[in-house]
Design a protein around this motif. Structure first.
Motif, PDB file in Angstrom:
ATOM      1  N   TYR A 106       0.734  -0.911  -0.371  1.00 42.15           N
ATOM      2  CA  TYR A 106       0.217  -0.256  -0.175  1.00 42.15           C
ATOM      3  C   TYR A 106       1.251   1.203   0.179  1.00 42.15           C
ATOM      4  O   TYR A 106       0.697   2.369  -0.376  1.00 42.15           O
ATOM      5  CB  TYR A 106      -0.416   0.106   1.180  1.00 42.15           C
ATOM      6  N   ILE A 107       1.971   0.687   1.113  1.00 46.91           N
ATOM      7  CA  ILE A 107       2.308   2.746   0.810  1.00 46.91           C
ATOM      8  C   ILE A 107       3.625   2.693   0.013  1.00 46.91           C
ATOM      9  O   ILE A 107       3.596   3.998  -0.498  1.00 46.91           O
ATOM     10  CB  ILE A 107       3.614   2.246   2.329  1.00 46.91           C
ATOM     11  N   ALA A 108       4.352   1.417  -0.870  1.00 46.58           N
ATOM     12  CA  ALA A 108       4.448   1.948  -1.480  1.00 46.58           C
ATOM     13  C   ALA A 108       3.812   2.521  -2.976  1.00 46.58           C
ATOM     14  O   ALA A 108       4.236   3.194  -3.906  1.00 46.58           O
ATOM     15  CB  ALA A 108       5.794   0.830  -2.199  1.00 46.58           C
ATOM     16  N   GLU A 109       2.147   1.539  -3.087  1.00 44.02           N
ATOM     17  CA  GLU A 109       1.843   2.194  -3.954  1.00 44.02           C
ATOM     18  C   GLU A 109       1.293   3.349  -4.084  1.00 44.02           C
ATOM     19  O   GLU A 109       1.312   4.741  -5.277  1.00 44.02           O
ATOM     20  CB  GLU A 109       0.508   1.688  -3.841  1.00 44.02           C
ATOM     21  N   MET A 110       1.223   4.490  -3.060  1.00 44.54           N
ATOM     22  CA  MET A 110       0.621   5.543  -2.476  1.00 44.54           C
ATOM     23  C   MET A 110       1.153   6.643  -2.731  1.00 44.54           C
ATOM     24  O   MET A 110       1.145   7.487  -2.965  1.00 44.54           O
ATOM     25  CB  MET A 110       0.261   5.367  -1.195  1.00 44.54           C
ATOM     26  N   ARG A 111       3.089   5.745  -2.508  1.00 44.94           N
ATOM     27  CA  ARG A 111       4.017   6.893  -2.612  1.00 44.94           C
ATOM     28  C   ARG A 111       4.013   7.214  -4.295  1.00 44.94           C
ATOM     29  O   ARG A 111       4.147   8.359  -4.922  1.00 44.94           O
ATOM     30  CB  ARG A 111       5.491   5.798  -2.104  1.00 44.94           C
ATOM     31  N   ASP A 112       4.046   5.870  -5.260  1.00 42.55           N
ATOM     32  CA  ASP A 112       4.608   6.544  -6.914  1.00 42.55           C
ATOM     33  C   ASP A 112       2.809   8.012  -7.442  1.00 42.55           C
ATOM     34  O   ASP A 112       3.222   8.182  -7.896  1.00 42.55           O
ATOM     35  CB  ASP A 112       4.093   4.971  -7.241  1.00 42.55           C
ATOM     36  N   LYS A 113       1.657   7.383  -6.136  1.00 38.51           N
ATOM     37  CA  LYS A 113       0.731   7.943  -6.563  1.00 38.51           C
ATOM     38  C   LYS A 113       0.914   9.598  -6.428  1.00 38.51           C
ATOM     39  O   LYS A 113       0.818  10.347  -7.046  1.00 38.51           O
ATOM     40  CB  LYS A 113      -0.759   7.887  -6.055  1.00 38.51           C
ATOM     41  N   LEU A 114       1.993   9.869  -4.758  1.00 34.56           N
ATOM     42  CA  LEU A 114       1.944  11.680  -4.844  1.00 34.56           C
ATOM     43  C   LEU A 114       2.894  11.446  -4.734  1.00 34.56           C
ATOM     44  O   LEU A 114       3.588  12.892  -4.494  1.00 34.56           O
ATOM     45  CB  LEU A 114       1.274  11.006  -2.976  1.00 34.56           C
ATOM     46  N   GLN A 115       4.207  10.458  -5.361  1.00 38.98           N
ATOM     47  CA  GLN A 115       5.371  11.389  -5.606  1.00 38.98           C
ATOM     48  C   GLN A 115       5.653  11.616  -4.192  1.00 38.98           C
ATOM     49  O   GLN A 115       7.018  13.040  -4.469  1.00 38.98           O
ATOM     50  CB  GLN A 115       4.894  12.344  -7.073  1.00 38.98           C
ATOM     51  N   CYS A 116       5.923  11.469  -3.072  1.00 38.66           N
ATOM     52  CA  CYS A 116       6.245  12.329  -1.684  1.00 38.66           C
ATOM     53  C   CYS A 116       7.186  11.553  -1.559  1.00 38.66           C
ATOM     54  O   CYS A 116       8.428  10.525  -1.741  1.00 38.66           O
ATOM     55  CB  CYS A 116       5.239  12.329  -0.906  1.00 38.66           C
ATOM     56  N   SER A 117       8.063  12.721  -0.530  1.00 39.38           N
ATOM     57  CA  SER A 117       9.149  11.540   0.297  1.00 39.38           C
ATOM     58  C   SER A 117       8.398  10.988   1.168  1.00 39.38           C
ATOM     59  O   SER A 117       7.824  11.283   1.658  1.00 39.38           O
ATOM     60  CB  SER A 117      10.386  12.967   1.068  1.00 39.38           C
ATOM     61  N   ILE A 118       9.774   9.774   1.612  1.00 40.98           N
ATOM     62  CA  ILE A 118       9.203   9.070   2.641  1.00 40.98           C
ATOM     63  C   ILE A 118      10.130   8.690   4.128  1.00 40.98           C
ATOM     64  O   ILE A 118      11.295   8.395   3.783  1.00 40.98           O
ATOM     65  CB  ILE A 118       8.805   7.608   2.146  1.00 40.98           C
ATOM     66  N   ILE A 119       9.389   8.823   5.101  1.00 37.53           N
ATOM     67  CA  ILE A 119      10.844   8.681   6.228  1.00 37.53           C
ATOM     68  C   ILE A 119       9.878   7.896   6.878  1.00 37.53           C
ATOM     69  O   ILE A 119       8.664   8.060   7.319  1.00 37.53           O
ATOM     70  CB  ILE A 119      11.052   9.889   7.349  1.00 37.53           C
ATOM     71  N   MET A 120      10.793   6.350   7.354  1.00 36.75           N
ATOM     72  CA  MET A 120      10.091   5.461   8.151  1.00 36.75           C
ATOM     73  C   MET A 120      10.379   5.326   9.406  1.00 36.75           C
ATOM     74  O   MET A 120      11.910   4.704   9.005  1.00 36.75           O
ATOM     75  CB  MET A 120       9.145   4.775   6.910  1.00 36.75           C
ATOM     76  N   VAL A 121      10.656   4.455  10.155  1.00 37.25           N
ATOM     77  CA  VAL A 121      11.124   4.050  11.001  1.00 37.25           C
ATOM     78  C   VAL A 121       9.936   2.612  10.713  1.00 37.25           C
ATOM     79  O   VAL A 121       8.721   2.201  10.618  1.00 37.25           O
ATOM     80  CB  VAL A 121      10.120   4.128  12.558  1.00 37.25           C
ATOM     81  N   SER A 122      11.025   1.591  10.917  1.00 35.91           N
ATOM     82  CA  SER A 122      10.822   0.211  10.951  1.00 35.91           C
ATOM     83  C   SER A 122      11.745  -0.703  11.534  1.00 35.91           C
ATOM     84  O   SER A 122      12.496  -0.932  11.522  1.00 35.91           O
ATOM     85  CB  SER A 122      10.643  -0.522   9.522  1.00 35.91           C
ATOM     86  N   HIS A 123      10.291  -2.080  12.277  1.00 32.97           N
ATOM     87  CA  HIS A 123      11.647  -3.409  12.166  1.00 32.97           C
ATOM     88  C   HIS A 123      11.556  -4.410  11.487  1.00 32.97           C
ATOM     89  O   HIS A 123      11.924  -6.040  11.299  1.00 32.97           O
ATOM     90  CB  HIS A 123      10.433  -4.227  13.216  1.00 32.97           C
ATOM     91  N   ASP A 124      10.498  -4.013  10.170  1.00 33.45           N
ATOM     92  CA  ASP A 124      10.695  -4.841   9.263  1.00 33.45           C
ATOM     93  C   ASP A 124      11.686  -5.643   7.913  1.00 33.45           C
ATOM     94  O   ASP A 124      10.852  -4.825   6.587  1.00 33.45           O
ATOM     95  CB  ASP A 124       9.270  -5.055   8.685  1.00 33.45           C
ATOM     96  N   LEU A 125      12.589  -5.531   8.582  1.00 34.49           N
ATOM     97  CA  LEU A 125      14.010  -5.084   7.432  1.00 34.49           C
ATOM     98  C   LEU A 125      13.693  -5.920   6.088  1.00 34.49           C
ATOM     99  O   LEU A 125      13.679  -4.695   4.892  1.00 34.49           O
ATOM    100  CB  LEU A 125      15.359  -5.082   7.836  1.00 34.49           C
ATOM    101  N   HIS A 126      12.513  -6.557   5.884  1.00 33.38           N
ATOM    102  CA  HIS A 126      13.192  -7.559   4.984  1.00 33.38           C
ATOM    103  C   HIS A 126      12.491  -7.542   4.619  1.00 33.38           C
ATOM    104  O   HIS A 126      12.226  -7.355   2.566  1.00 33.38           O
ATOM    105  CB  HIS A 126      13.071  -9.188   5.043  1.00 33.38           C
ATOM    106  N   LEU A 127      11.190  -6.656   4.461  1.00 35.01           N
ATOM    107  CA  LEU A 127       9.948  -6.422   3.780  1.00 35.01           C
ATOM    108  C   LEU A 127      10.235  -4.616   3.080  1.00 35.01           C
ATOM    109  O   LEU A 127       9.780  -4.579   2.525  1.00 35.01           O
ATOM    110  CB  LEU A 127       9.140  -5.862   4.862  1.00 35.01           C
ATOM    111  N   VAL A 128      10.619  -4.252   3.984  1.00 38.10           N
ATOM    112  CA  VAL A 128      11.454  -2.779   3.182  1.00 38.10           C
ATOM    113  C   VAL A 128      12.728  -2.430   2.901  1.00 38.10           C
ATOM    114  O   VAL A 128      12.595  -1.079   2.138  1.00 38.10           O
ATOM    115  CB  VAL A 128      10.865  -1.515   4.971  1.00 38.10           C
ATOM    116  N   ILE A 129      13.820  -2.658   2.818  1.00 41.45           N
ATOM    117  CA  ILE A 129      14.689  -3.229   2.723  1.00 41.45           C
ATOM    118  C   ILE A 129      15.232  -3.155   1.181  1.00 41.45           C
ATOM    119  O   ILE A 129      15.699  -1.888   0.586  1.00 41.45           O
ATOM    120  CB  ILE A 129      15.667  -3.783   3.315  1.00 41.45           C
ATOM    121  N   ALA A 130      13.949  -3.432   0.433  1.00 44.37           N
ATOM    122  CA  ALA A 130      14.331  -3.645  -0.814  1.00 44.37           C
ATOM    123  C   ALA A 130      14.175  -2.161  -1.809  1.00 44.37           C
ATOM    124  O   ALA A 130      13.933  -1.710  -2.651  1.00 44.37           O
ATOM    125  CB  ALA A 130      13.275  -4.968  -1.954  1.00 44.37           C
ATOM    126  N   GLY A 131      12.619  -1.281  -1.351  1.00 46.18           N
ATOM    127  CA  GLY A 131      12.446  -0.138  -1.291  1.00 46.18           C
ATOM    128  C   GLY A 131      12.833   0.334  -1.030  1.00 46.18           C
ATOM    129  O   GLY A 131      12.164   2.146  -1.584  1.00 46.18           O
TER     130      GLY A 131
END
Lengths: 268, 234
Positions: free
Chosen positions: B160-185
């Motif tokens: 969802y987040i990746a999709e919304m980012r593409d739509k809105l073209q915004c910067s993202i700062i994110m805190v996350s524990h789920d490294l394996h899920l976020v690291i590629a993007g």
């Protein structure tokens, strides 16, 4: 004051009581949602000092009341912001310190004559026309402010961080709310007294919660419940010679318990 | 540059929470902050948002930047009767029509009339994301967006987040524990432990000794695989 309509003292009392009950809806609901019941108590307790101050300085008593309430509020907010004591500790200390100091000043400083019992528990039958006009003015101003800023009050209440990030002036809104409370407390003392004023503000919305599906429904219903409590409590006090303030609060509580036992078709 | 932090330090009750933080976020960049519990991640985010002031150092957010914030949690007083739709519409930029559109994008249409207090953890996170997006953010700040969601839901959340980012073209700062899920993007990973231990592109960071020190050899190696996979898609 010959031009004022001449009302029976019972009518004056009832109008004043309803004038405060109307505000129980919006202000009481906001107090509950913001978990500020104890904060309200502290403001109320500090008014005794304000009353004494007004008498010592020979100024309009209401000015003294509001001034001291606001001063206590400023001390409270800045102490809580310091973050070295839990907020309920700060509240507990200030609440009872101001009440205790007020009682000492009221009983020892010469020139101060306060009917302590009527101050603590209200003396609605002594309401005069001037009081009524003050209360109606406070009602009018408070309702206009609440109406105009309602979405902002709601948003800062639901989540102040989100509200701030979305650009709302959270501190300004908070202080508007606190100032309104200080004024309402100053004028509500005659109705139910300092020890019971928070009860009149928060019990009706607590009773309204079960029936409400939106914040506004809760506010409206709370005002209605508050008005009923004032009306029925007042009649009880006239018929059975109960003290009026306590009678009003007990009636509000009765409504609250009735609300608990009311069956609802669908739960909100 | 959208956000710039210089020499930021934060002390609370005499205890050092953050020190010597230098960090910048460019337009369109995705920055992920990782680190052990209690390392100051949420505090850093609150400083960036202007919710707390640092003890020293400067925080610059480009003038007039619209920010969307997704907090870790929503603590709504149970005495507040509030539906999901109403909660969304509290956003100052929201219209009823816009709320419904974002809700439908995030699969919330079914629960719009439910009380906020009676929805599941995943629904709550998506509601919070929708609220953040309703502000039409140029900068989206997400504090553990997948918290309290089951494993399947987590991946969906990041999609969802990746999709919304593409739509809105915004910067993202994110805190996350789920490294394996976020690291590629992610464009940049910042590894925080009171100070910034190391930062850089995901492929580099997973080999950094400080990173391995904190997350362990095994995690680093498996994460390197994820970033590697990502490299091949390009």
């Amino acid at each position: 004051m010959d031009w004022l309509p001449q009302l029976d003292f019972t009518h004056r009392a009832l109008i004043a009581g309803l004038g405060i009950a109307v505000l129980a809806g919006p202000l009481g609901s906001l107090i509950l949602w913001r978990r500020m019941a104890y904060f309200g108590d502290t403001l109320a307790h500090s008014t005794l000092l304000g009353l004494c101050l007004g008498m010592i300085l020979h100024i309009n008593l209401y000015i003294g009341l509001v001034a001291v309430s606001l001063l206590v509020a400023i001390i409270l907010v800045s102490l809580v912001k310091q973050n070295w004591l839990a907020s309920d500790t700060v509240l507990g200390i200030l609440s009872h310190t101001t009440l205790a100091t007020g009682l000492i000043v009221a009983t020892t400083v010469p020139g101060i004559r306060i009917e302590l019992l009527s101050y603590l528990f209200g003396d609605i039958l002594s309401v005069n026309m001037i009081d009524i006009f003050y209360i109606l003015r406070v009602d009018l101003v408070a309702l206009i402010i609440l109406w105009g800023f309602w979405p902002k009050f709601l948003s800062t209440t639901v989540d102040k961080d989100l509200a701030k990030v979305e650009g709302l002036p959270v501190d300004v809104i908070n202080w508007m709310f606190i100032i309104m409370l200080a004024f309402v407390f100053a004028f509500a003392i005659k109705i139910v007294g300092v020890l019971l004023i928070t009860a009149l503000l928060i019990i009706p919305p607590a009773a309204a919660r079960r029936f409400a599906r939106s914040p506004e429904q809760m506010v409206l219903l709370a005002s209605i419940f508050g008005a009923i409590a004032v009306g029925v409590g007042f009649m009880a006090s006239l018929n059975w010679n109960w003290p009026t303030g306590p009678a009003i609060v007990v009636m509000a509580t009765l409504i609250f318990f009735l609300s608990l036992f009311t069956k609802l078709r669908s739960h909100a | 540059m959208l956000v710039d932090l210089q020499q930021v330090e934060l002390k609370a009750r005499g205890r050092l929470i953050l020190e010597n933080i230098n960090l910048s976020v460019e337009k369109g960049e995705i920055v992920t902050i990782v680190g052990p519990n209690g390392c100051g991640k949420s505090m850093l985010i609150r400083i960036i948002l202007g919710l707390i002031n640092p003890t020293s150092g400067t925080v610059t957010l480009r003038q007039g930047t619209r920010v969307g914030y997704m907090p870790q949690n929503l603590s709504l007083e149970s005495l507040m009767p509030l539906t999901v739709e109403r909660f969304l519409c509290l956003s100052p930029r929201a219209t009823k029509e816009k709320c419904q559109r974002f809700a439908s994008d995030l699969g919330l249409t079914r629960i719009l009339n439910n009380p906020v207090n009676a929805i599941s953890g995943g629904e709550r996170q998506r509601t919070l994301l929708a609220r953040a997006l309703l502000n039409e953010p140029e900068l989206l700040v997400l504090d553990e967006p997948a918290q309290g969601i089951d494993i399947n839901g987590q991946a969906t959340m990041y999609e969802y987040i990746a999709e919304m980012r593409d739509k809105l073209q915004c910067s993202i700062i994110m805190v996350s524990h789920d490294l394996h899920l976020v690291i590629a993007g992610t464009d940049k990973v910042i590894c925080l432990n009171q100070h910034i231990c190391c930062s850089g592109r995901p492929a580099e960071i997973t080999k950094h000794p400080e990173f391995i020190n904190i997350f362990g050899e095994q995690v680093s190696t498996s994460l390197a695989l994820y970033t590697h996979k990502h490299d091949h898609e390009h």
